[in-house]
Design a protein around this motif. Structure first.
Motif, mmCIF file in Angstrom:
data_model
loop_
_atom_site.group_PDB
_atom_site.id
_atom_site.type_symbol
_atom_site.label_atom_id
_atom_site.label_comp_id
_atom_site.label_asym_id
_atom_site.label_seq_id
_atom_site.Cartn_x
_atom_site.Cartn_y
_atom_site.Cartn_z
ATOM 1 N N ALA A 145 12.174 5.678 -8.465
ATOM 2 C CA ALA A 145 11.507 5.662 -9.772
ATOM 3 C C ALA A 145 11.932 4.444 -10.582
ATOM 4 O O ALA A 145 11.113 3.832 -11.277
ATOM 5 N N SER A 257 5.215 11.950 -4.984
ATOM 6 C CA SER A 257 6.211 11.829 -6.047
ATOM 7 C C SER A 257 5.626 11.215 -7.308
ATOM 8 O O SER A 257 6.230 11.323 -8.388
ATOM 9 N N ARG A 260 3.918 13.834 -10.610
ATOM 10 C CA ARG A 260 4.614 14.323 -11.800
ATOM 11 C C ARG A 260 5.937 13.593 -11.935
ATOM 12 O O ARG A 260 6.617 13.320 -10.950
ATOM 13 N N GLU A 261 6.301 13.296 -13.139
ATOM 14 C CA GLU A 261 7.542 12.575 -13.397
ATOM 15 C C GLU A 261 8.741 13.449 -13.023
ATOM 16 O O GLU A 261 8.788 14.635 -13.335
ATOM 17 N N GLY A 262 9.691 12.845 -12.358
ATOM 18 C CA GLY A 262 10.899 13.566 -11.977
ATOM 19 C C GLY A 262 10.907 14.065 -10.553
ATOM 20 O O GLY A 262 11.943 14.537 -10.073
ATOM 21 N N PRO A 264 11.458 13.865 -6.751
ATOM 22 C CA PRO A 264 12.266 12.932 -5.953
ATOM 23 C C PRO A 264 11.461 12.359 -4.794
ATOM 24 O O PRO A 264 10.860 13.100 -4.008
#
Length: 402
Positions: A145, A257, A260-262, A264
């Motif tokens: 990220a 991945s 959605r944010e977060g 892994p």
């Protein structure tokens, strides 16, 4: 769903597309290297190499942190990880050569010791006032990220270099994997080839630290080759298919991945690889579970049908339900179990063919051992017409006339 589609079509953003391409190239290289490692029967070495990178990674972070205040410099971290992994690999080989311990015991000792030392160093780093230590733990399970453009470009370039190296040395490595003794007699330095293969494996592990982390990068070198093995017996096809499955795992994992944010990235890449393995394990037409079950079912039916026809020819009672069901389905017996004229004719043919097979096994026992399910396959599909005529001539007159 719209976000995932944009990630799949490379329209979600430049950085996401770059990370996706980099992860695909890395996973493809890992699949190719892992194929040779798997064929060489040294899959556990990748686990030792990956865990051996942690202390070198932490020490490189400390050096860069003291030098310029921020230890998160990817080239330096990768160099430290590579040096530590090389030391761990050297220790595994030396322990195996100089002691009575097997390679698995050496791997266990080096893996646990290096990983424990790395965890201690990371714990110490967390107490220091050095910038970037919060992102260091991301190398355990991957952290794409926050990947910078330069980092993604470096990973992609290294992955391309690995792919080119494998294409250049593919034939030498295949010879090493299948017959090291023959390769030695042909003038190949098998020691150097082994070292080359392990160095390529080490490069994959080190490059993959940023994408999947040192704990999960092992999966990319094992799962795609194992999945590819279900589909083919040809080694180069297996290597190509492992690269394709690895690239597909990276593509699906990174795109998922991005939904959605977060989420892994590294674990999702591994889960995508496992999904492809599961599909191969279940539905491969050669070695899949479904294909094996269908092959077993067909073989069982052939055995029951053959035994049923032989029983009809010998006028023996048939009690097995499946045998009666198969004979009725073919029109060989009526519902009351009485043989039909077509069934009697098929029974005479089956009994005659069984005598031919028995004579063939007596005359040519060595050759008969290599005939799979000899007796279940019609003899005309296995032997030539001349061979069958020779067997017919050797049958005793009483058996022929029966």
């Amino acid at each position: 769903m719209e976000t995932w589609w944009r990630a799949l079509t490379f329209t979600l953003g430049y950085n996401t597309s770059l990370v996706t391409v980099g992860a695909m190239l890395l996973a493809a290289a890992a699949g190719m290297v892992g194929s040779f490692v798997l064929l060489r029967k040294r899959a556990l070495v990748s686990d030792a190499i990956s865990h051996s990178t942690l202390p070198g990674l932490a020490l490189a972070f400390l050096v860069m942190g003291v030098w310029q205040g921020d230890g998160r410099v990817l080239p330096a971290l990768l160099a430290g990880a590579a040096a530590s992994a090389a030391l761990g690999l050297w220790l595994v080989q030396r322990i195996g050569e100089r002691t009575r311990l097997g390679e698995d015991a050496a791997i266990g000792a080096v893996l646990s010791t290096f990983f424990a030392f790395g965890v201690v160093l990371i714990t110490v780093i967390q107490t220091l006032s050095v910038r970037g230590q919060s992102g260091l733990t991301g190398y355990l399970v991957g952290a794409t990220a926050g990947m910078l453009y330069s980092e993604a470009l470096l990973i992609a370039a290294c992955a391309v270099g690995l792919l080119l190296a494998l294409l250049v040395w593919r034939r030498d490595l295949l010879l090493l994997c299948f017959d090291a003794d023959f390769a030695r007699t042909q003038g190949f330095d098998t020691g150097r080839l082994d070292l080359l293969l392990l160095l390529l494996l080490m490069a994959v592990v080190v490059i993959g630290l940023k994408v999947t982390g040192l704990i999960l990068v092992v999966a990319l070198t094992i799962i795609p080759p194992v999945a590819a093995r279900f589909w083919t017996d040809q080694p180069m096809r297996m290597v190509a298919l492992a690269a394709l499955l690895g690239a597909l795992s990276g593509y699906l994992g990174v795109s998922l991945s991005s939904v959605r944010e977060g989420l892994p990235t590294g674990p999702l890449i591994v889960l995508a690889a496992f999904t492809l393995f599961l599909v191969s394990f279940l539905f491969s037409p050669r070695r899949g579970v479904l294909a094996s079950l269908l092959a077993y079912r067909r073989l069982r039916q052939r055995v029951h049908l053959r035994q049923g026809l032989l029983a009809l020819g010998r006028d023996e009672p048939i009690f097995d339900g499946l045998t009666l069901k198969l004979l009725q389905r073919r029109g060989h017996v009526r519902r009351d179990g009485v043989a039909t004229p077509a069934g009697l004719a098929a029974a005479r043919d089956a009994e005659h063919e069984e005598r031919l097979w028995a004579l063939y096994r007596r005359r040519y026992p060595d050759d008969a051992l290599h005939r799979e399910h000899a007796g279940l396959t019609p003899i005309g599909q296995v032997l030539s017409a001349d061979a069958i005529m020779a067997l017919e001539a050797e049958l005793p007159p009483a058996e022929t006339a029966r």
